[in-house]
Motif scaffolding. Structure first.
Motif, short mmCIF file in Angstrom:
data_model
loop_
_atom_site.label_atom_id
_atom_site.label_comp_id
_atom_site.label_asym_id
_atom_site.label_seq_id
_atom_site.Cartn_x
_atom_site.Cartn_y
_atom_site.Cartn_z
N THR A 281 0.82 -1.21 0.00
CA THR A 281 0.00 0.00 0.00
C THR A 281 0.86 1.27 0.00
OG1 THR A 281 -1.44 -1.31 1.41
CG2 THR A 281 -2.05 0.97 1.12
N ALA A 282 2.03 1.20 0.63
CA ALA A 282 2.89 2.39 0.70
C ALA A 282 3.32 2.85 -0.70
CB ALA A 282 4.11 2.13 1.57
N LEU A 283 3.46 1.91 -1.63
CA LEU A 283 3.79 2.29 -3.02
C LEU A 283 2.68 3.16 -3.58
CD1 LEU A 283 5.00 -1.01 -4.75
CD2 LEU A 283 6.38 1.03 -4.37
N GLN A 284 1.45 2.74 -3.26
CA GLN A 284 0.27 3.45 -3.74
C GLN A 284 0.16 4.84 -3.11
OE1 GLN A 284 -1.66 1.88 -5.86
NE2 GLN A 284 -3.43 3.21 -5.99
N ALA A 285 0.69 4.97 -1.89
CA ALA A 285 0.63 6.28 -1.22
C ALA A 285 1.49 7.30 -1.95
CB ALA A 285 1.10 6.15 0.23
N GLU A 292 0.30 -1.18 -9.47
CA GLU A 292 0.48 -1.74 -10.83
C GLU A 292 1.96 -1.79 -11.17
OE1 GLU A 292 -1.74 0.39 -9.93
OE2 GLU A 292 -3.38 0.62 -11.34
N LYS A 293 2.64 -0.70 -10.86
CA LYS A 293 4.07 -0.65 -11.17
C LYS A 293 4.83 -1.69 -10.36
CE LYS A 293 4.22 4.12 -12.89
NZ LYS A 293 5.03 4.04 -14.12
N ILE A 339 -5.04 -5.14 -11.78
CA ILE A 339 -4.27 -6.34 -12.14
C ILE A 339 -4.39 -6.63 -13.63
CG2 ILE A 339 -4.20 -8.85 -11.83
CD1 ILE A 339 -5.11 -8.29 -8.90
N LYS A 340 -5.63 -6.52 -14.12
CA LYS A 340 -5.83 -6.78 -15.56
C LYS A 340 -5.06 -5.79 -16.42
CE LYS A 340 -10.15 -9.28 -15.35
NZ LYS A 340 -11.15 -8.77 -14.37
N SER A 341 -4.96 -4.54 -15.94
CA SER A 341 -4.28 -3.52 -16.75
C SER A 341 -2.79 -3.86 -16.92
CB SER A 341 -4.43 -2.15 -16.09
OG SER A 341 -3.54 -2.03 -15.00
N VAL A 342 -2.27 -4.65 -16.01
CA VAL A 342 -0.85 -5.05 -16.10
C VAL A 342 -0.69 -6.26 -17.02
CG1 VAL A 342 1.08 -5.92 -14.71
CG2 VAL A 342 -0.39 -4.16 -13.78
#
Ligand code: 5AD
Length: 344
Positions: A281-285, A292-293, A339-342
């Motif tokens: 979650t911290a990546l998303q922050a 995704e990345k 997830i699908k977008s990746v």
């Protein structure tokens, strides 16, 4: 540039190579590195993303870690502890929505009452899911006996971050008392492994005073300890904590910590091959497409927050924690889209 994938496949990837990856700043080269680590993921653990729904059931904490937004001395935090029924309601939701597993996380409390409460919840989750829902525990340092009791009650995975493998840096990040000892933490990880848990650990990335050599040593530690799962993420500024004064919360610094987070995932995937790695979650922050990345760089686990909405804002380990206005349904729909977008 080097082919780190081939080097790893022939067991020739070195710690110097890891450092080289962490030092890289050229976006084109980084893209190529992420392609290589993604290929390693495809060929080892595959493109299936595993969910561990996190239930953050209490923010009451006996610890005073200098970087954390729910540390004991943080007076502005409105403390809560969910009832057993509320925890079970969320576990049931996870089960009904085909989650294979939930993670129970809370502030750290060592007491007989707490131990019993978790034991009871574990037994009831087993009952309500016919033994199908796996449970990961993330409840900090406990005695060996407590770990044993929880294992017997049905918790078979444990997540305990070492936070940093450098004891000197650890000492800067925590009060110097027996409650905050690096050696105890390592001892806990060994006990967990010994008892039979699948063990996850991890570190924060881009901490004040942390060097790239520290991070290289962290990846080596995961290997030496034969860790099953890595949950690591960038350090995120947390207002009013003692550590905030050592970190200038600028966009430039946040971007750097974010990129370092991705490079650690890539390096971890290339060095450790078939290990489980969470896109945290911290990546998303730090970036709207953070998770995704993370998946693109080689992570294969997501930990959607399934905590009841009314408690989410009270579990802010750091500023701008994402998803605090969402419901579990939002998080589920949002993540499957991501997830699908990746292509996973
Ligand atoms: N930034 C990023 N991660 C943090 N954690 C606590 N505070 C922060 C912060 N400011 C992480 C720790 C802990 C996990 C539950 O949350 O690594 O193990």
């Amino acid at each position: 540039m080097k082919n780190y994938y081939e080097l790893s496949m022939s067991d020739k990837l070195t710690k110097e190579d890891i450092k080289e990856i962490l030092l890289e700043t050229n976006p084109e080269v980084l893209d190529e590195i992420y392609k290589q680590s993604y290929k390693m993921k495809e060929n080892t653990v595959g493109k299936k993303v595993y969910y561990r729904g996190i239930i953050e059931f209490s923010n009451i904490c006996a610890k005073d870690c200098f970087y954390c937004g729910i540390r004991k001395s943080q007076e502005s935090v409105d403390r809560f502890s969910m009832s057993e029924d509320e925890i079970l309601e969320m576990a049931k939701w996870a089960c009904d929505n085909n989650y294979g597993s939930v993670a129970l996380q809370s502030g750290e409390i060592q007491s007989e009452e707490f131990t019993q409460r978790v034991e009871s919840v574990l037994c009831k989750i087993k009952e309500l899911s016919d033994g199908k829902l796996g449970v990961t525990l993330s409840l900090g340092e406990q005695s060996r006996e407590t770990y044993e009791r929880w294992y017997k009650a049905g918790g078979h995975r444990y997540l305990l971050r070492i936070e940093t493998t450098n004891p000197e840096l650890y000492a800067k990040m925590h009060p110097s008392d027996s409650l905050h000892s690096w050696h105890t933490r390592v001892e806990c990880l060994k006990n967990l492994r010994d008892i039979g848990y699948q063990v996850g650990t991890g570190v924060m990335i881009g901490l004040p005073f942390q060097t790239l050599d520290d991070l290289v040593a962290d990846i080596q530690f995961f290997k030496d300890m034969d860790i099953d799962m890595i949950g690591m993420g960038p350090y995120v500024y947390s207002q009013d904590t003692p550590f905030a004064k050592f970190y200038e919360n600028t966009k430039e610094n946040r971007d750097k910590a974010f990129e370092l987070g991705l490079k650690m995932i890539a390096a971890g995937r290339l060095y450790l091959k078939d290990i489980n790695i969470a896109a945290t979650t911290a990546l998303q922050a730090l970036h709207p497409l953070g998770r995704e990345k993370g998946l693109k760089a080689g992570a294969n686990i997501l930990m959607p927050i399934i905590t009841l909405q009314q408690y989410r804002s009270k579990y802010q380990l750091y500023d701008n924690k994402p998803c605090i206005d969402d419901t579990p349904e939002h998080c589920k729909a949002c993540l499957s889209g991501r997830i699908k977008s990746v292509g996973d």
